[in-house]
Design a protein around this motif. Structure first.
Motif, PDB file in Angstrom:
ATOM      1  N   ARG A 151       0.855  -1.299   0.108  1.00 40.22           N
ATOM      2  CA  ARG A 151      -0.110   0.208  -0.195  1.00 40.22           C
ATOM      3  C   ARG A 151       0.855   1.321  -0.089  1.00 40.22           C
ATOM      4  NH1 ARG A 151      -0.986   3.211   4.083  1.00 40.22           N
ATOM      5  NH2 ARG A 151      -0.716   1.574   5.811  1.00 40.22           N
ATOM      6  N   GLU A 152       1.965   1.166   0.938  1.00 41.22           N
ATOM      7  CA  GLU A 152       2.522   2.411   1.221  1.00 41.22           C
ATOM      8  C   GLU A 152       3.532   2.804  -0.353  1.00 41.22           C
ATOM      9  OE1 GLU A 152       3.170   5.076   3.136  1.00 41.22           O
ATOM     10  OE2 GLU A 152       1.530   4.242   4.323  1.00 41.22           O
ATOM     11  N   VAL A 153       3.936   1.743  -0.929  1.00 40.56           N
ATOM     12  CA  VAL A 153       4.710   2.153  -2.063  1.00 40.56           C
ATOM     13  C   VAL A 153       3.851   2.578  -3.173  1.00 40.56           C
ATOM     14  CG1 VAL A 153       6.072   0.812  -4.014  1.00 40.56           C
ATOM     15  CG2 VAL A 153       6.584   0.424  -1.689  1.00 40.56           C
ATOM     16  N   LYS A 154       2.480   2.013  -3.215  1.00 45.42           N
ATOM     17  CA  LYS A 154       1.591   2.403  -4.275  1.00 45.42           C
ATOM     18  C   LYS A 154       0.955   3.752  -4.085  1.00 45.42           C
ATOM     19  CE  LYS A 154      -1.156   1.328  -7.943  1.00 45.42           C
ATOM     20  NZ  LYS A 154      -0.490   0.553  -9.197  1.00 45.42           N
ATOM     21  N   GLU A 155       0.913   4.017  -2.781  1.00 48.07           N
ATOM     22  CA  GLU A 155       0.517   5.408  -2.634  1.00 48.07           C
ATOM     23  C   GLU A 155       1.595   6.539  -2.814  1.00 48.07           C
ATOM     24  OE1 GLU A 155      -2.488   4.287   1.166  1.00 48.07           O
ATOM     25  OE2 GLU A 155      -0.769   5.372   1.578  1.00 48.07           O
ATOM     26  N   GLU A 156       2.792   6.185  -2.280  1.00 50.41           N
ATOM     27  CA  GLU A 156       4.022   7.185  -2.479  1.00 50.41           C
ATOM     28  C   GLU A 156       4.708   7.191  -4.182  1.00 50.41           C
ATOM     29  OE1 GLU A 156       6.599   5.891   0.797  1.00 50.41           O
ATOM     30  OE2 GLU A 156       5.329   7.064   2.242  1.00 50.41           O
ATOM     31  N   THR A 157       4.376   6.113  -4.774  1.00 54.37           N
ATOM     32  CA  THR A 157       5.109   6.166  -5.944  1.00 54.37           C
ATOM     33  C   THR A 157       4.357   5.695  -7.104  1.00 54.37           C
ATOM     34  OG1 THR A 157       5.985   3.788  -5.831  1.00 54.37           O
ATOM     35  CG2 THR A 157       7.323   5.323  -4.834  1.00 54.37           C
ATOM     36  N   GLY A 158       3.266   4.964  -7.229  1.00 56.19           N
ATOM     37  CA  GLY A 158       2.292   4.559  -7.907  1.00 56.19           C
ATOM     38  C   GLY A 158       2.920   3.037  -8.557  1.00 56.19           C
ATOM     39  N   LEU A 159       3.856   2.828  -8.041  1.00 51.73           N
ATOM     40  CA  LEU A 159       4.561   1.128  -8.427  1.00 51.73           C
ATOM     41  C   LEU A 159       4.019   0.100  -7.690  1.00 51.73           C
ATOM     42  CD1 LEU A 159       8.073   2.374  -8.439  1.00 51.73           C
ATOM     43  CD2 LEU A 159       6.510   2.184 -10.450  1.00 51.73           C
ATOM     44  N   ASP A 160       3.767  -1.048  -8.202  1.00 52.83           N
ATOM     45  CA  ASP A 160       3.376  -2.102  -7.622  1.00 52.83           C
ATOM     46  C   ASP A 160       4.629  -3.035  -7.153  1.00 52.83           C
ATOM     47  OD1 ASP A 160       0.732  -1.606  -8.739  1.00 52.83           O
ATOM     48  OD2 ASP A 160       1.232  -2.293 -10.555  1.00 52.83           O
ATOM     49  N   VAL A 161       4.476  -3.800  -6.022  1.00 54.31           N
ATOM     50  CA  VAL A 161       5.318  -4.756  -5.493  1.00 54.31           C
ATOM     51  C   VAL A 161       4.740  -5.771  -4.938  1.00 54.31           C
ATOM     52  CG1 VAL A 161       6.972  -2.559  -4.889  1.00 54.31           C
ATOM     53  CG2 VAL A 161       5.524  -3.544  -3.034  1.00 54.31           C
TER      54      VAL A 161
END
Length: 151
Positions: A76-86
């Protein structure tokens, strides 16, 4: 006295017991950090607007929301901060010793998405080779990245 306390404890079973336990014990926020790597082993670092200006660079980090599984906090945090999927990987560390916070860190693998930074919290997002990280970086994050290279 111990027998009396034990007897009283058994008499107040249920919600009242939990309320007493909640009031008597420490409450913690859980900070979750992701060591996000791409397919060539570079690490995703973010330049955080709200961090100290002398060391704004660090890993994607945020707080778990109530009931959230910690690996999903990284997603969630990576998506919110960068738009990237992990995709979250293995648990790296669990660290206590902070006033009201426990820190948890996971490995994560970049799987897609389009880079679009959250302009409020994040000033810049870049991929770095582990041996070429910025000088103005959180020491704890630098150590965390180095510890994953040995694994």
């Amino acid at each position: 006295m111990k027998r009396l306390v034990a007897r009283l404890w058994r008499l107040i079973r249920g919600p009242l017991q939990w309320r007493i336990l909640w009031l008597a014990h420490a409450k913690f926020m859980v900070g979750v950090t992701g060591v996000v790597r791409n397919e060539v082993g570079q690490v995703l670092l973010l330049k955080h607007r709200l961090w100290p200006p002398e060391r704004p660079w660090g890993l994607p980090t945020g707080y778990a929301v109530k009931g959230e599984e910690f690996p999903l906090t990284v997603v969630r945090e990576v998506k919110e901060e960068t738009g990237l999927d992990v995709v979250p990987g293995r648990l790296l560390t669990v660290t206590s010793g902070y006033k009201l916070r426990v820190e948890v860190a996971y490995e994560a693998l970049h799987t897609g998405g389009t880079l679009k930074i959250d302009g409020f919290e994040i000033l810049e997002a870049r991929w770095f080779d582990p041996d070429e990280m910025p000088a103005a970086m959180q020491d704890s994050h630098r150590k965390l990245i180095r510890s994953t290279e040995k694994a």
